[in-house]
Design an enzyme around this catalytic site. Structure first.
Site, mmCIF file in Angstrom:
data_model
loop_
_atom_site.group_PDB
_atom_site.id
_atom_site.type_symbol
_atom_site.label_atom_id
_atom_site.label_comp_id
_atom_site.label_asym_id
_atom_site.label_seq_id
_atom_site.Cartn_x
_atom_site.Cartn_y
_atom_site.Cartn_z
ATOM 1 N N GLU A 331 31.615 43.842 30.640
ATOM 2 C CA GLU A 331 30.374 43.349 30.029
ATOM 3 C C GLU A 331 29.133 43.682 30.857
ATOM 4 O O GLU A 331 28.013 43.518 30.381
ATOM 5 C CB GLU A 331 30.432 41.820 29.874
ATOM 6 C CG GLU A 331 31.430 41.306 28.855
ATOM 7 C CD GLU A 331 32.831 41.097 29.428
ATOM 8 O OE1 GLU A 331 33.197 41.773 30.419
ATOM 9 O OE2 GLU A 331 33.567 40.264 28.884
ATOM 10 N N TRP A 448 38.806 21.523 44.207
ATOM 11 C CA TRP A 448 39.182 22.894 43.863
ATOM 12 C C TRP A 448 39.752 23.614 45.081
ATOM 13 O O TRP A 448 39.192 23.546 46.170
ATOM 14 C CB TRP A 448 37.966 23.673 43.374
ATOM 15 C CG TRP A 448 37.545 23.292 42.000
ATOM 16 C CD1 TRP A 448 38.066 22.285 41.228
ATOM 17 C CD2 TRP A 448 36.518 23.912 41.231
ATOM 18 N NE1 TRP A 448 37.421 22.243 40.026
ATOM 19 C CE2 TRP A 448 36.460 23.218 39.995
ATOM 20 C CE3 TRP A 448 35.642 24.973 41.455
ATOM 21 C CZ2 TRP A 448 35.563 23.569 38.989
ATOM 22 C CZ3 TRP A 448 34.739 25.311 40.462
ATOM 23 C CH2 TRP A 448 34.701 24.619 39.235
HETATM 24 P P1 ADP Z 1 39.285 42.047 32.497
HETATM 25 O O1 ADP Z 1 38.379 40.856 32.347
HETATM 26 O O2 ADP Z 1 40.048 42.300 31.296
HETATM 27 O O3 ADP Z 1 40.110 42.045 33.755
HETATM 28 P P2 ADP Z 1 37.151 43.574 33.599
HETATM 29 O O4 ADP Z 1 37.439 44.837 34.271
HETATM 30 O O5 ADP Z 1 35.936 43.473 32.804
HETATM 31 O O6 ADP Z 1 38.371 43.287 32.681
HETATM 32 O O7 ADP Z 1 37.216 42.430 34.689
HETATM 33 C C1 ADP Z 1 36.111 41.752 35.175
HETATM 34 C C2 ADP Z 1 36.553 40.694 36.120
HETATM 35 O O8 ADP Z 1 37.215 41.240 37.249
HETATM 36 C C3 ADP Z 1 35.446 39.871 36.700
HETATM 37 O O9 ADP Z 1 35.002 38.887 35.808
HETATM 38 C C4 ADP Z 1 36.099 39.286 37.948
HETATM 39 O O10 ADP Z 1 36.898 38.166 37.647
HETATM 40 C C5 ADP Z 1 37.012 40.398 38.375
HETATM 41 N N1 ADP Z 1 36.382 41.143 39.470
HETATM 42 C C6 ADP Z 1 35.734 42.297 39.406
HETATM 43 N N2 ADP Z 1 35.317 42.686 40.620
HETATM 44 C C7 ADP Z 1 35.697 41.736 41.493
HETATM 45 C C8 ADP Z 1 35.556 41.538 42.903
HETATM 46 N N3 ADP Z 1 34.961 42.425 43.685
HETATM 47 N N4 ADP Z 1 36.063 40.412 43.433
HETATM 48 C C9 ADP Z 1 36.691 39.493 42.667
HETATM 49 N N5 ADP Z 1 36.864 39.622 41.350
HETATM 50 C C10 ADP Z 1 36.377 40.724 40.763
#
Ligand code: ADP
Length: 550
Positions: A331, A448
């Site tokens: 997104e 948490w």
């Molecule tokens: P999906 O939601 O299907 O896994 P995305 O590739 O859009 O597909 O994933 C986005 C999510 O990935 C973010 O909302 C977050 O939770 C996680 N994410 C992305 N980059 C990081 C990061 N550097 N550290 C932690 N979580 C991450």
């Protein structure tokens, strides 16, 4: 007063023209598994993209905003499709080749794709699905792979090279509205059903400029980027567009994504940059530990898509490779943050910044929202859900060809911000630290526990290759952490008490230490290589894990 400036639409067409002329000599190198990789200049890619646009219009009848899908690895032809399809006014729909077939079919039908460009090696995945894909009228096959399965199928079949051969290298590119759809990508559904995000020409253009900024990936025509992150996963983090804008050479692994060929291509082609999720870097580390290779050309590596364990960053520091942590989502195009420490700090002082998810670029506004909807301060302590807005951030999901775009309440705030579902804190100087996905947080006795913090601490243990921590029901506390660990090859027998003591020594509060433990052969992964905690929770619920309670 209106400005006196020209109003030139920011389009992919302009990126295409710029790359193929000003940076005509830059190259896309595709790994072939043969002694020599395949090389094509940006000028050639641009000419072939133009021929592809002519073919799509004249042979396939693509003359408006029809969706043209790709089911392809990262390679030169996929870059051509990236540039041709949006530039002609159609919509590029990249398909995730690792999705379960039913989900893939659902996505193609939802997007109403008219044609699909597919790599020959992926025909075994596509062909059995075709009877369930009524909107697909044309299949265009590119690259090596057995074609025999195509005999007798309903859609018309074209060979990519034959289709574009001899066609004109000019095209009367339409003058597009920059707000028009250029490309679409469905979320990989780690925590729910896939949802369609539709990028505009404008969002892609602005995002590409940000990717190229020094505070982001900072690439120029002196660089070569190894694009491991798939082109079907959030436009390969925007790299194919950003590189065409700045003349950055691309090294494309095609289907050779295993650690050994990746190490070979790095040693041989000496990329200066690379982009991939932590799983890839874990695998590569194990490979070069067993069979050393020279990775030192990669001065600057972007790692993201899932939390990067600090221990992984440290291990790569020792190999002369600097990992820079980034956060983003389908997104958010995806660039949301990058962890370049502020100026003027020693290596030691930089460390606490490097292990955060990073800070927001000028195009991304952020706020933290507490459980009651209140906005939280940026004090490095107040934890809440991250919400973002900006010109390359989604305002809605695709609602299907007959429907309106969707703005589900749990994903978009009333005032139009994207609710990321990620929970964390922001420091006074704007650095984001994520502690969890909202759905993965462990709620123990009203407090948490961060699964990510436990995982990072566990993965710093010399015997632990990977660790995933999930919430499991607990009579007394509501939820408690279950630690699942993958041991390194050759590690001694597991001693849970020792692992627990190791966590305590690394600063985890006593009440957060897991009492349930399990050794697993591998952490289940999603289609884009992230930990799939849904699967672990299900395995636990169904009694499939061998759990020791301390
Ligand atoms: P999906 O939601 O299907 O896994 P995305 O590739 O859009 O597909 O994933 C986005 C999510 O990935 C973010 O909302 C977050 O939770 C996680 N994410 C992305 N980059 C990081 C990061 N550097 N550290 C932690 N979580 C991450």
């Amino acid at each position: 007063m209106l400005s006196t400036m020209q109003d030139v639409p920011l389009t992919v067409t302009r990126i295409l023209h710029h790359g193929m002329t000003i940076h005509g000599k830059s190259q896309v190198t595709t790994w072939t598994g043969e002694p020599e990789p395949h090389r094509r200049t940006f000028a050639e890619i641009g000419a072939r993209a133009t021929q592809l646009a002519n073919a799509l219009r004249d042979e396939l009848g693509i003359d408006g905003d029809q969706r043209v899908a790709t089911l392809m690895w990262n390679n030169a032809e996929h870059v051509e499709a990236y540039l041709a399809i949006p530039s002609m006014g159609a919509v590029l729909h990249t398909l995730n080749l690792r999705l379960p077939p039913e989900q893939l079919a659902w996505i193609v039908n939802h997007a109403d794709d008219k044609a699909v460009i597919v790599n020959g090696s992926l025909l075994p995945l596509l062909v059995p699905l075709l009877p369930h894909l009524p909107s697909i009228e044309h299949v265009v096959v590119a690259g090596p792979g057995d074609r025999s399965a195509l005999a007798g199928i309903t859609p018309r079949v074209h060979e990519y090279e034959e289709l574009i051969a001899g066609r004109s290298t000019t095209f009367d590119w339409p003058e597009l509205d920059e707000r028009q759809a250029a490309a679409m990508c469905y979320t990989s559904g780690t925590t729910g059903d896939p949802k369609g995000v539709v990028y505009s020409h404008r969002s892609i253009y602005l995002h590409s400029m940000q990717v190229n900024m020094t505070e982001s990936m900072g690439l120029t025509d002196k660089d070569t980027t190894l694009v491991v992150v798939p082109q079907f996963h959030v436009n390969a983090w925007g790299l194919p567009h950003a590189t065409f804008m700045s003349g950055v050479n691309m090294l494309m692994p095609d289907r050779f994504l295993q650690p050994a060929p990746l190490a070979d291509m790095i040693e041989r082609e000496r990329p200066t940059h690379a982009a991939a999720v932590p799983t890839i870097w874990q695998g590569l580390l194990a490979e070069v530990t067993a069979n050393p290779r020279d990775l030192t050309s990669m001065a600057n590596v972007t790692i993201g898509g899932a939390a990067c364990p600090p221990s992984l960053m440290e291990a790569y520091d020792k190999l002369g490779v600097r990992l820079c942590h980034a956060w983003g989502m389908t997104e958010t195009s995806p660039l949301g943050t990058m962890a370049h420490p502020p100026a003027g700090l020693s290596d030691e002082e930089q460390w606490p910044y490097r292990v955060t998810q990073g800070r927001f670029p000028a195009g991304v506004e952020a706020r933290l929202v507490g459980p009651g909807g209140e906005h939280l301060p940026w004090d490095g302590e107040s934890a809440g859900e991250l919400e973002v807005r900006g010109p390359w951030i989604a305002a809605a999901y695709y609602g299907g060809s007959d429907g309106e775009h969707l703005r589900p309440e749990d994903k978009f705030s009333e005032d139009g911000w994207l609710k990321t579902g990620d929970v964390g804190v922001i420091s006074t100087d704007g650095f984001l630290t994520l502690t969890d996905r909202a759905k993965d947080v462990i709620k123990s006795g009203g407090e948490w526990i961060s699964s990510v913090e436990l995982e990072n601490a566990l993965m710093a243990h010399p015997d632990v290759a990977e660790a995933a921590v999930v919430a499991v029901p607990d009579e007394k506390w509501g939820e408690r952490p279950l630690a699942t660990v993958v041991l390194k090859e050759g590690a001694a027998d597991v001693d849970y008490e020792a692992l627990k003591a190791f966590l305590a020594e690394s600063g985890i509060a006593k009440w957060q230490l897991p009492e349930r433990w399990s050794v697993i052969p591998a952490v289940p992964k999603t289609s884009v290589g992230k930990f799939d905690k849904k699967v672990i929770r299900k395995q636990y619920a169904e009694g499939e894990l061998d759990v020791t309670q301390l």
